[in-house]
Enzyme design. Sequence first.
Site, short mmCIF file in Angstrom:
data_model
loop_
_atom_site.label_atom_id
_atom_site.label_comp_id
_atom_site.label_asym_id
_atom_site.label_seq_id
_atom_site.Cartn_x
_atom_site.Cartn_y
_atom_site.Cartn_z
N SER A 43 -9.72 2.21 2.74
CA SER A 43 -8.84 2.89 1.81
C SER A 43 -7.89 1.97 1.04
O SER A 43 -7.35 2.38 0.02
CB SER A 43 -8.01 3.93 2.56
OG SER A 43 -7.17 3.29 3.52
N SER A 69 -9.80 -0.20 6.93
CA SER A 69 -9.25 -0.15 5.56
C SER A 69 -8.56 -1.40 5.07
O SER A 69 -8.22 -1.50 3.90
CB SER A 69 -8.29 1.03 5.42
OG SER A 69 -9.02 2.22 5.39
N LYS A 110 0.85 -1.20 0.00
CA LYS A 110 0.00 0.00 0.00
C LYS A 110 0.88 1.24 0.00
O LYS A 110 1.88 1.30 0.75
CB LYS A 110 -0.91 -0.02 1.23
CG LYS A 110 -1.98 1.08 1.25
CD LYS A 110 -2.87 0.95 2.49
CE LYS A 110 -3.98 1.99 2.52
NZ LYS A 110 -4.80 1.91 3.74
N1 GLN Z 1 -13.16 4.23 6.06
C1 GLN Z 1 -12.47 4.69 7.22
C2 GLN Z 1 -12.16 6.16 7.08
O1 GLN Z 1 -12.49 6.70 6.08
C3 GLN Z 1 -11.27 3.86 7.46
C4 GLN Z 1 -9.99 4.38 7.01
C5 GLN Z 1 -8.82 3.51 7.31
O2 GLN Z 1 -8.94 2.47 7.96
N2 GLN Z 1 -7.67 3.98 6.91
O3 GLN Z 1 -11.61 6.76 7.94
#
Ligand code: GLN
Length: 495
Positions: free
Chosen positions: A156, A180, A81
Amino acid sequence: MSDLTTQSAADLAGLIHSKQVSSAEVVQAHLDRIAAVDANFGAFLHVAGESALKAARAVDDSLARGEAPASPLAGVPLALKDVFTATDMPTTCGSKILEGWTAPYDATLTAKLRAAGIPILGKTNMDEFAMGSSTENSAYGPTRNPWDVTRIPGGSGGGSAAALASFQAPLAIGTDTGGSIRQPAAVTATVGTKPTYGTVSRYGLVACASSLDQGGPCGRTVLDTALLHEVIAGHDPLDSTSMNVAIPDLVAAARAGAQGDLKGVRVGVVKELKSGAYQDGVLASFDAAVAVLKDLGAEVVEVSCPSFVYGIAAYYLILPSEVSSNLARFDALRYGLRVGDDGSNSSDQVTALTREAGFGPEVKRRIMIGTYALSAGYFDEFYGQALKVRRLIADDFARAYEQVDVLISPTSPFTAWKIGEKVDDPLAMYMADLCTIPTNLAGTCAISVPSGLAAEDNLPVGLQIMAPVMADDRLYRVAAAYEAARGAMPLPTLS
Ligand code: GLN
């Protein structure tokens, strides 16, 4: 599709270590597949062919000299990532503000991968600075779900999940701040673990919300995910929140789970995480998974965690508060983009112009919310209240784990939605994190494992298994037993 790209990481490692195929061949097969298909999915932001092949040849040479493999995954390639630094490739975090920036040092996680002989194929797409649930917030365009390219791959870490689901990489790394790793795994029928907070180093992981961020492993099978988890976990003096404790034996737990039953394992269904805005097919898949666990001998009971319903509200104050502080470092002086530096602007104006041009709308929204929540006069009312809810959620978990060994829920309330469907409705997007956020707030661990397809749309559903701090091995035991009993998942049509 080359045979090598459809194998599990464990099988590939076996072939490489017994010299039936070389790591270079395995890496080349994946690079060929990326070149052939990634235009359809947009999983990668950067492909590092040369350095991946170089790492592969080093593994092959070492094996040829008769040396033992550097790790059980030596020679098996991986997709990283784009939020972890690596000296031989750019790090953008899906943001324009970091365009063209290459870090001067490797993240500890990157260094561990290299030391384990794992070639890094490249960097995967993500929501900007890991804020989002769909990968649509990337400044470099969305990633598409291999099950249906008109749909989101989750976020994400949508790039890592899509790379796995489209057989462009057998292993991937994600980060999980609010879901994410797990939610992209759920909507692409892959596996992903959010490790116990403090067990995977955050050094060189570009910070989103430091008290929540945790790197973790992604794979297509539970065993592959456990193998990768063991490579990346461990104490790091360079991360001040890293725990100096022994990591439980995750691979042994996965192997035992795949072979055994779940007699004597107490499983709690979280009452608050299965009623409300859930898709019918998600609930049906969850009920079917519960039946499988019961067949395996698990003792399944319902458990109440009443504070979980406030999880989203608390998270979306705590995360923006930390973001507003962490992202202050992007000041036009230190990294990447620099706008308006033509002598006509003050340095403050250059910073403002650069941040205005370099950050996308979701990042700006969260910086604004966080700045507000932390401001004098509102601190107690917003940030302070959210911290109290965080405590209550941790207490709910602690009480629940007195009664059961693991907790379960759907990973996401719904399957992959259409690209564009929720971009104008941030609250609808945030609801995707309903089931995943409590684990981040409490610092505990959880895994998502595929539990079939939803009847109404034929799209993947994930089962979430949660466990206490430092009980990550329970995740693998239960997930591997479930995976073996569930039977084979269909493959994406790769539309
Ligand atoms: N969807 C969550 C957010 O927008 C999770 C993000 C993440 O785990 N990096 O914050």
